[in-house]
Design an enzyme around this catalytic site. Structure first.
Site, PDB file in Angstrom:
ATOM      1  N   GLN A  16      49.261 -64.412  26.420  1.00 47.19           N
ATOM      2  CA  GLN A  16      48.728 -64.786  27.464  1.00 47.19           C
ATOM      3  C   GLN A  16      47.421 -64.349  27.877  1.00 47.19           C
ATOM      4  OE1 GLN A  16      52.429 -63.598  29.837  1.00 47.19           O
ATOM      5  NE2 GLN A  16      52.010 -65.396  31.202  1.00 47.19           N
ATOM      6  N   ARG A  73      51.409 -52.097  30.897  1.00 41.84           N
ATOM      7  CA  ARG A  73      52.399 -52.559  30.044  1.00 41.84           C
ATOM      8  C   ARG A  73      51.701 -53.732  29.316  1.00 41.84           C
ATOM      9  NH1 ARG A  73      56.781 -56.813  31.532  1.00 41.84           N
ATOM     10  NH2 ARG A  73      57.861 -56.845  29.303  1.00 41.84           N
ATOM     11  N   HIS A 118      57.236 -60.826  23.597  1.00 44.55           N
ATOM     12  CA  HIS A 118      57.060 -61.346  24.837  1.00 44.55           C
ATOM     13  C   HIS A 118      56.888 -63.029  24.414  1.00 44.55           C
ATOM     14  CE1 HIS A 118      56.122 -60.838  29.417  1.00 44.55           C
ATOM     15  NE2 HIS A 118      56.102 -62.093  28.944  1.00 44.55           N
ATOM     16  N   ASN A 162      61.227 -59.213  25.839  1.00 47.25           N
ATOM     17  CA  ASN A 162      60.999 -59.405  27.232  1.00 47.25           C
ATOM     18  C   ASN A 162      61.591 -60.836  27.495  1.00 47.25           C
ATOM     19  OD1 ASN A 162      59.471 -59.180  29.835  1.00 47.25           O
ATOM     20  ND2 ASN A 162      58.999 -61.428  29.242  1.00 47.25           N
ATOM     21  N   GLU A 163      62.730 -60.720  28.503  1.00 48.62           N
ATOM     22  CA  GLU A 163      63.335 -61.759  29.218  1.00 48.62           C
ATOM     23  C   GLU A 163      64.199 -62.654  28.293  1.00 48.62           C
ATOM     24  OE1 GLU A 163      60.597 -63.767  31.800  1.00 48.62           O
ATOM     25  OE2 GLU A 163      60.662 -62.277  33.130  1.00 48.62           O
ATOM     26  N   ASN A 305      62.973 -57.407  35.688  1.00 49.88           N
ATOM     27  CA  ASN A 305      61.793 -58.240  36.085  1.00 49.88           C
ATOM     28  C   ASN A 305      62.160 -59.215  37.250  1.00 49.88           C
ATOM     29  OD1 ASN A 305      60.409 -57.417  34.027  1.00 49.88           O
ATOM     30  ND2 ASN A 305      60.253 -59.340  32.843  1.00 49.88           N
ATOM     31  N   TYR A 307      61.103 -61.525  40.904  1.00 48.20           N
ATOM     32  CA  TYR A 307      60.052 -62.420  41.139  1.00 48.20           C
ATOM     33  C   TYR A 307      60.660 -62.882  42.512  1.00 48.20           C
ATOM     34  CZ  TYR A 307      57.193 -62.026  37.189  1.00 48.20           C
ATOM     35  OH  TYR A 307      56.047 -61.603  36.471  1.00 48.20           O
ATOM     36  N   GLU A 373      58.159 -56.162  35.657  1.00 46.34           N
ATOM     37  CA  GLU A 373      57.476 -57.068  36.294  1.00 46.34           C
ATOM     38  C   GLU A 373      57.753 -57.333  37.822  1.00 46.34           C
ATOM     39  OE1 GLU A 373      57.159 -60.924  34.138  1.00 46.34           O
ATOM     40  OE2 GLU A 373      57.004 -59.580  32.276  1.00 46.34           O
ATOM     41  N   TRP A 417      52.603 -57.688  38.218  1.00 44.77           N
ATOM     42  CA  TRP A 417      52.472 -58.919  37.035  1.00 44.77           C
ATOM     43  C   TRP A 417      51.367 -59.802  37.983  1.00 44.77           C
ATOM     44  CZ3 TRP A 417      53.393 -59.283  32.260  1.00 44.77           C
ATOM     45  CH2 TRP A 417      52.840 -60.624  31.665  1.00 44.77           C
ATOM     46  N   GLU A 424      49.570 -69.209  31.867  1.00 46.13           N
ATOM     47  CA  GLU A 424      50.758 -68.876  32.521  1.00 46.13           C
ATOM     48  C   GLU A 424      51.692 -70.083  31.966  1.00 46.13           C
ATOM     49  OE1 GLU A 424      52.243 -67.009  34.277  1.00 46.13           O
ATOM     50  OE2 GLU A 424      53.953 -68.187  34.641  1.00 46.13           O
ATOM     51  N   TRP A 425      51.881 -70.178  30.683  1.00 45.97           N
ATOM     52  CA  TRP A 425      52.926 -70.551  29.645  1.00 45.97           C
ATOM     53  C   TRP A 425      52.689 -72.104  30.158  1.00 45.97           C
ATOM     54  CZ3 TRP A 425      53.565 -67.339  26.342  1.00 45.97           C
ATOM     55  CH2 TRP A 425      53.811 -65.906  26.545  1.00 45.97           C
TER      56      TRP A 425
END
Ligand code: GBH
Length: 467
Positions: A16, A73, A118, A162-163, A305, A307, A373, A417, A424-425
């Site tokens: 990213q 991180r 990630h 990650n995730e 994480n 959101y 996050e 985050w 952003e992907w």
């Protein structure tokens, strides 16, 4: 309000922010491949340059210092270190880059938290089956050992993966993340399984080979929404909410923190759906082999994480087709009273974090928790005076304080985050999560602190001064 040694952090991920996608013999990752195909990412954008942190690391360090972070991180790019994914060929330039990042952080009294993975699998390993292949787990373990060996004298907080939920579902079920596979109802479970195996092997390696010398801690970062029944006194909605949690938080946390196996609710839902659709092969959800060390107990803390939040009722499946949403049978509803920020999926619900933390305390035997996050995005015209986001951080951090003081959750750190606006992907650069604005039209990718960044810095300072 917070423990003395509380970690105040912000996070980023290699693909990213780094750019330098081919610099100094870095190998390609699945995100390089994915973005270079047309029609995959917003505006066909890519992370070839991104924030150019590969060349501009010192600028990031200035941002970190400006905020007064105690922790930073970031993730390592596997294919920057090992261009073909294996330790047969090590890229020393990659090693040097991360050595410098780590040494600079420590020189500024900032502790690194390092994520090994990630979302950016080396393309060379994807060509051999990627996460569908059981052997990718052992290759991850070799990569992890290489990183512990190389950086573990200085890095004391590690996140393996990650995730895994996002990698498995968005990458292999929905096909909206790399590697872009759309194989609903089967592959995501297999991929999740191999990621859990990979994580567990790496934790075991750390535990047996490095822990006594290096004294660090290792976990995996699990993402989950907070969910509540749409109708709190409707039994179907309550059951759907339990299924939702089993298919998100439970999928990865149950094996690691509770039983060494998937939540029973998850397996029975998948198997019932298989029967209904006449799927005759063995369970689509793999089983853990008795011949491998158990995944149970392979985390030294809980990395969360968080959101957003959802209300849940049965539904949301995809008809006669086999897919994870049908297995889960839990439709997500947004409460109209929750404001939406930037991206459509992100309803702003700080209190959901407090409730989720309490749930984690009660369900997973009161682990220490790092919120690895949490953030808020802007969409459309950039506002350096991002008042809403500043409010969001204030509200959220207050909820974390309540979770610690009133609910007794052992939260040890909070990572916003993200440090920077970044790639952003699938949304490319159209969505901004940064505490610093990045000007992507400027060759120097100049970084400017947002109002929210300034407010976050003030909160950190207040804490440091013991107020
Ligand atoms: C995090 O995932 C990632 O770790 C981080 O890299 C990323 O920058 C950050 O989110 C912000 O997006 O598109 O409707 O299918 C957060 C968990 C789960 C949130 C999947 C977005 C996709 C919703 N993500 N979800 S949708």
């Amino acid at each position: 309000m917070f423990p003395r040694d509380f970690a105040w952090g912000a996070g980023t991920a290699a693909y990213q922010i780094e750019g330098g996608w081919q610099a100094d013999s870095k190998g390609p990752s699945i995100w390089d491949t994915f973005c270079h195909e047309k029609g995959k990412v917003f505006g066909d954008q890519n992370g070839d340059v991104a924030c150019n942190s590969y060349e501009l690391w010192e600028k990031d360090l200035e941002c970190i210092q400006k905020l007064g972070l105690t922790h930073y991180r970031f993730s390592l790019s596997w294919s920057r270190l090992l261009p073909e994914g294996t330790t047969r060929h090590v890229n020393q330039k990659g090693v040097q880059y991360y050595n410098k990042v780590i040494d600079d952080l420590l020189a500024c009294n900032v502790s690194p938290m390092v994520t090994l993975y990630h979302f950016d699998l080396p393309q060379a390993l994807q060509d051999q089956g990627g996460w569908k292949s059981p052997s990718t787990a052992s290759l991850f373990d070799s990569y992890a050992k290489f990183c512990f060996q190389t950086f573990g004298d200085r890095v004391k907080l590690w996140i393996t993966i990650n995730e895994p939920y996002v990698c498995a579902k968005l990458g292999h079920e929905d096909g909206i993340h790399a590697p872009g596979l759309k194989e609903p109802g089967t592959t995501a479970y297999l991929v999740g399984h191999n990621m859990l195996r990979a994580h567990a092997m790496a934790w075991q390696s750390y535990d047996s080979l490095y822990r006594s010398r290096q004294g660090g801690q290792v976990s995996l970062a699990i993402n989950s929404d907070w969910v509540e029944p749409f109708n709190t006194d409707c039994n179907e909605d309550i059951a759907a909410t339990e299924r939702y949690l089993a298919f998100s938080l439970g999928w990865f946390a149950w094996p690691v923190f509770v039983t060494g196996d998937y939540p029973e609710i998850m397996r029975s839902a998948i198997d019932a759906q298989s029967r209904k659709l006449g799927h005759k092969d063995s369970s689509r959800l793999p089983s853990f082999s008795k011949d491998e060390p158990s995944v149970l107990g392979t985390a030294d803390f809980f990395a969360l994480n968080y959101y957003t939040s959802r209300k849940v009722k049965p539904g949301g499946g995809c008809g006669r087709m086999m897919c994870m949403k049908s297995d889960r049978d839990a439709a997500e509803v947004l409460d109209p009273s929750w404001p939406i920020c930037g991206v459509s999926w992100l309803a702003v619900v700080p209190d959901g974090l407090r409730k989720l933390l309490k749930y984690i305390k009660d369900t997973f035997n009161n682990p220490t928790v790092y919120i690895t996050e949490n953030g808020f995005s802007q969409l459309g015209p950039v506002e350096i005076e991002d008042v809403q986001r500043a409010e969001f951080y204030k509200d959220t951090i207050l909820k974390v304080a309540e979770a610690i003081q009133e609910d007794g959750v052992r939260v040890r750190g909070y990572f916003a985050w993200s440090l920077l606006d970044n790639f952003e992907w699938a949304d490319g650069f159209s969505v901004r999560f940064g505490l610093f604005h990045v000007d992507f039209a400027d060759e120097m990718r100049s970084r400017t602190v947002y109002r929210s960044g300034q407010e976050y810095a003030k909160m950190i300072l207040k804490h440091k001064l013991g107020k």
